[in-house]
Design a protein around this motif. Structure first.
Motif, PDB file in Angstrom:
ATOM      1  N   LEU A 177       0.870  -1.174   0.000  1.00 26.66           N
ATOM      2  CA  LEU A 177       0.000   0.000   0.000  1.00 26.66           C
ATOM      3  C   LEU A 177       0.903   1.219   0.000  1.00 26.66           C
ATOM      4  O   LEU A 177       1.709   1.387   0.919  1.00 26.66           O
ATOM      5  CB  LEU A 177      -0.906  -0.017   1.234  1.00 26.66           C
ATOM      6  CG  LEU A 177      -1.890   1.137   1.379  1.00 26.66           C
ATOM      7  CD1 LEU A 177      -2.918   1.108   0.252  1.00 26.66           C
ATOM      8  CD2 LEU A 177      -2.580   1.069   2.738  1.00 26.66           C
ATOM      9  N   THR A 178       0.802   2.048  -1.019  1.00 26.21           N
ATOM     10  CA  THR A 178       1.758   3.143  -1.176  1.00 26.21           C
ATOM     11  C   THR A 178       1.136   4.370  -1.827  1.00 26.21           C
ATOM     12  O   THR A 178       0.098   4.282  -2.470  1.00 26.21           O
ATOM     13  CB  THR A 178       2.978   2.673  -1.997  1.00 26.21           C
ATOM     14  OG1 THR A 178       3.986   3.684  -1.982  1.00 26.21           O
ATOM     15  CG2 THR A 178       2.598   2.342  -3.431  1.00 26.21           C
ATOM     16  N   GLU A 179       1.827   5.487  -1.671  1.00 19.85           N
ATOM     17  CA  GLU A 179       1.525   6.712  -2.413  1.00 19.85           C
ATOM     18  C   GLU A 179       2.695   7.047  -3.339  1.00 19.85           C
ATOM     19  O   GLU A 179       2.732   8.109  -3.936  1.00 19.85           O
ATOM     20  CB  GLU A 179       1.279   7.871  -1.437  1.00 19.85           C
ATOM     21  CG  GLU A 179       0.050   7.686  -0.577  1.00 19.85           C
ATOM     22  CD  GLU A 179      -0.117   8.787   0.444  1.00 19.85           C
ATOM     23  OE1 GLU A 179       0.392   9.920   0.220  1.00 19.85           O
ATOM     24  OE2 GLU A 179      -0.759   8.532   1.469  1.00 19.85           O
ATOM     25  N   ASP A 180       3.642   6.146  -3.449  1.00 21.17           N
ATOM     26  CA  ASP A 180       4.879   6.345  -4.206  1.00 21.17           C
ATOM     27  C   ASP A 180       4.703   5.872  -5.651  1.00 21.17           C
ATOM     28  O   ASP A 180       4.547   4.679  -5.909  1.00 21.17           O
ATOM     29  CB  ASP A 180       6.002   5.581  -3.517  1.00 21.17           C
ATOM     30  CG  ASP A 180       7.359   5.790  -4.136  1.00 21.17           C
ATOM     31  OD1 ASP A 180       7.456   6.394  -5.227  1.00 21.17           O
ATOM     32  OD2 ASP A 180       8.357   5.349  -3.527  1.00 21.17           O
ATOM     33  N   LYS A 181       4.774   6.807  -6.598  1.00 25.34           N
ATOM     34  CA  LYS A 181       4.619   6.488  -8.024  1.00 25.34           C
ATOM     35  C   LYS A 181       5.714   5.559  -8.528  1.00 25.34           C
ATOM     36  O   LYS A 181       5.549   4.909  -9.562  1.00 25.34           O
ATOM     37  CB  LYS A 181       4.629   7.766  -8.854  1.00 25.34           C
ATOM     38  CG  LYS A 181       3.458   8.668  -8.606  1.00 25.34           C
ATOM     39  CD  LYS A 181       3.588   9.949  -9.404  1.00 25.34           C
ATOM     40  CE  LYS A 181       2.477  10.915  -9.067  1.00 25.34           C
ATOM     41  NZ  LYS A 181       2.648  12.184  -9.761  1.00 25.34           N
ATOM     42  N   ASP A 182       6.832   5.495  -7.835  1.00 25.84           N
ATOM     43  CA  ASP A 182       7.941   4.657  -8.282  1.00 25.84           C
ATOM     44  C   ASP A 182       7.559   3.182  -8.394  1.00 25.84           C
ATOM     45  O   ASP A 182       8.130   2.447  -9.193  1.00 25.84           O
ATOM     46  CB  ASP A 182       9.143   4.797  -7.353  1.00 25.84           C
ATOM     47  CG  ASP A 182       9.801   6.158  -7.461  1.00 25.84           C
ATOM     48  OD1 ASP A 182       9.507   6.903  -8.421  1.00 25.84           O
ATOM     49  OD2 ASP A 182      10.612   6.498  -6.574  1.00 25.84           O
ATOM     50  N   PHE A 183       6.593   2.734  -7.597  1.00 23.61           N
ATOM     51  CA  PHE A 183       6.188   1.332  -7.698  1.00 23.61           C
ATOM     52  C   PHE A 183       5.536   1.046  -9.044  1.00 23.61           C
ATOM     53  O   PHE A 183       5.649  -0.057  -9.570  1.00 23.61           O
ATOM     54  CB  PHE A 183       5.293   0.927  -6.524  1.00 23.61           C
ATOM     55  CG  PHE A 183       6.084   0.737  -5.259  1.00 23.61           C
ATOM     56  CD1 PHE A 183       6.798  -0.422  -5.034  1.00 23.61           C
ATOM     57  CD2 PHE A 183       6.142   1.749  -4.311  1.00 23.61           C
ATOM     58  CE1 PHE A 183       7.548  -0.587  -3.882  1.00 23.61           C
ATOM     59  CE2 PHE A 183       6.889   1.597  -3.159  1.00 23.61           C
ATOM     60  CZ  PHE A 183       7.596   0.425  -2.941  1.00 23.61           C
ATOM     61  N   GLY A 184       4.865   2.029  -9.613  1.00 18.93           N
ATOM     62  CA  GLY A 184       4.336   1.872 -10.970  1.00 18.93           C
ATOM     63  C   GLY A 184       5.454   1.696 -11.972  1.00 18.93           C
ATOM     64  O   GLY A 184       5.359   0.899 -12.906  1.00 18.93           O
ATOM     65  N   GLU A 185       6.529   2.437 -11.778  1.00 20.54           N
ATOM     66  CA  GLU A 185       7.689   2.295 -12.658  1.00 20.54           C
ATOM     67  C   GLU A 185       8.306   0.907 -12.520  1.00 20.54           C
ATOM     68  O   GLU A 185       8.663   0.277 -13.520  1.00 20.54           O
ATOM     69  CB  GLU A 185       8.734   3.361 -12.342  1.00 20.54           C
ATOM     70  CG  GLU A 185       9.915   3.318 -13.278  1.00 20.54           C
ATOM     71  CD  GLU A 185      10.923   4.435 -13.021  1.00 20.54           C
ATOM     72  OE1 GLU A 185      12.111   4.199 -13.260  1.00 20.54           O
ATOM     73  OE2 GLU A 185      10.516   5.526 -12.590  1.00 20.54           O
ATOM     74  N   TRP A 186       8.436   0.431 -11.292  1.00 24.73           N
ATOM     75  CA  TRP A 186       8.995  -0.913 -11.080  1.00 24.73           C
ATOM     76  C   TRP A 186       8.165  -1.965 -11.814  1.00 24.73           C
ATOM     77  O   TRP A 186       8.698  -2.855 -12.456  1.00 24.73           O
ATOM     78  CB  TRP A 186       9.038  -1.256  -9.592  1.00 24.73           C
ATOM     79  CG  TRP A 186      10.203  -0.678  -8.876  1.00 24.73           C
ATOM     80  CD1 TRP A 186      10.220   0.459  -8.123  1.00 24.73           C
ATOM     81  CD2 TRP A 186      11.524  -1.192  -8.845  1.00 24.73           C
ATOM     82  NE1 TRP A 186      11.489   0.678  -7.631  1.00 24.73           N
ATOM     83  CE2 TRP A 186      12.302  -0.320  -8.054  1.00 24.73           C
ATOM     84  CE3 TRP A 186      12.137  -2.311  -9.412  1.00 24.73           C
ATOM     85  CZ2 TRP A 186      13.657  -0.539  -7.819  1.00 24.73           C
ATOM     86  CZ3 TRP A 186      13.486  -2.520  -9.168  1.00 24.73           C
ATOM     87  CH2 TRP A 186      14.225  -1.639  -8.382  1.00 24.73           C
ATOM     88  N   VAL A 187       6.855  -1.833 -11.719  1.00 21.78           N
ATOM     89  CA  VAL A 187       5.970  -2.830 -12.310  1.00 21.78           C
ATOM     90  C   VAL A 187       5.895  -2.692 -13.827  1.00 21.78           C
ATOM     91  O   VAL A 187       6.059  -3.678 -14.558  1.00 21.78           O
ATOM     92  CB  VAL A 187       4.551  -2.720 -11.685  1.00 21.78           C
ATOM     93  CG1 VAL A 187       3.535  -3.530 -12.467  1.00 21.78           C
ATOM     94  CG2 VAL A 187       4.587  -3.168 -10.228  1.00 21.78           C
ATOM     95  N   PHE A 188       5.668  -1.480 -14.320  1.00 19.26           N
ATOM     96  CA  PHE A 188       5.396  -1.314 -15.741  1.00 19.26           C
ATOM     97  C   PHE A 188       6.648  -1.072 -16.590  1.00 19.26           C
ATOM     98  O   PHE A 188       6.718  -1.542 -17.716  1.00 19.26           O
ATOM     99  CB  PHE A 188       4.361  -0.212 -15.948  1.00 19.26           C
ATOM    100  CG  PHE A 188       3.046  -0.549 -15.303  1.00 19.26           C
ATOM    101  CD1 PHE A 188       2.285  -1.605 -15.771  1.00 19.26           C
ATOM    102  CD2 PHE A 188       2.593   0.153 -14.206  1.00 19.26           C
ATOM    103  CE1 PHE A 188       1.077  -1.944 -15.174  1.00 19.26           C
ATOM    104  CE2 PHE A 188       1.391  -0.170 -13.594  1.00 19.26           C
ATOM    105  CZ  PHE A 188       0.634  -1.222 -14.081  1.00 19.26           C
ATOM    106  N   ALA A 189       7.624  -0.364 -16.075  1.00 15.27           N
ATOM    107  CA  ALA A 189       8.830  -0.095 -16.870  1.00 15.27           C
ATOM    108  C   ALA A 189       9.890  -1.181 -16.686  1.00 15.27           C
ATOM    109  O   ALA A 189      10.575  -1.544 -17.637  1.00 15.27           O
ATOM    110  CB  ALA A 189       9.412   1.267 -16.500  1.00 15.27           C
ATOM    111  N   HIS A 190      10.010  -1.696 -15.466  1.00 15.21           N
ATOM    112  CA  HIS A 190      11.037  -2.700 -15.187  1.00 15.21           C
ATOM    113  C   HIS A 190      10.502  -4.129 -15.267  1.00 15.21           C
ATOM    114  O   HIS A 190      11.265  -5.077 -15.115  1.00 15.21           O
ATOM    115  CB  HIS A 190      11.660  -2.462 -13.809  1.00 15.21           C
ATOM    116  CG  HIS A 190      12.379  -1.160 -13.700  1.00 15.21           C
ATOM    117  ND1 HIS A 190      13.589  -0.924 -14.306  1.00 15.21           N
ATOM    118  CD2 HIS A 190      12.048  -0.008 -13.068  1.00 15.21           C
ATOM    119  CE1 HIS A 190      13.981   0.319 -14.045  1.00 15.21           C
ATOM    120  NE2 HIS A 190      13.053   0.895 -13.298  1.00 15.21           N
TER     121      HIS A 190
END
Length: 115
Positions: free
Chosen positions: A50-63
């Motif tokens: 559970l997060t407010e950090d957009k970086d997790f979207g990058e981990w999932v979708f970009a990486h």
């Protein structure tokens, strides 16, 4: 079980716990972990980040990180109560759909993307 990132407001964590959800708060137990370490921690045992950090979207979708579950909260602080109501309803009605998915939750909008 939910793994709440350090940026999650304590009132949200308290409300989730009061509703009967097991919530491990990184602020309380594992401060200053990197995103990669949080992802690994969420895998064993499996937990929803559970997060407010957009970086997790990058981990999932970009990486291309898969085998992880994320709930990304998007809201203004003044909308915390409304967001919490939306989040609790989501957990109550669709919890099985959140595993292995990237879920974005706003006050009146939910998007679940299976990974």
């Amino acid at each position: 079980m939910i793994l709440a990132d350090e940026n999650i407001d304590h009132s949200i964590i308290a409300a989730l716990r009061a509703a009967g959800y097991l919530v491990d708060s990184l602020y309380e137990s594992h401060r200053s972990l990197s995103d990669a370490a949080i992802i690994e921690l969420a895998r064993h045992p499996p937990r929803i980040i559970l997060t407010e950090d957009k970086d997790f979207g990058e981990w999932v979708f970009a990486h291309g990180i898969r085998d992880v579950s994320v709930i990304f909260l998007r809201y203004h602080f003044r909308d915390t109560a409304a967001l919490l109501a939306t989040l609790l309803e989501l957990l109550r009605t669709r919890l099985p759909n959140l595993h292995g998915a990237f879920t974005t939750v706003a006050v009146q909008k939910i998007r679940i993307r299976p990974l």
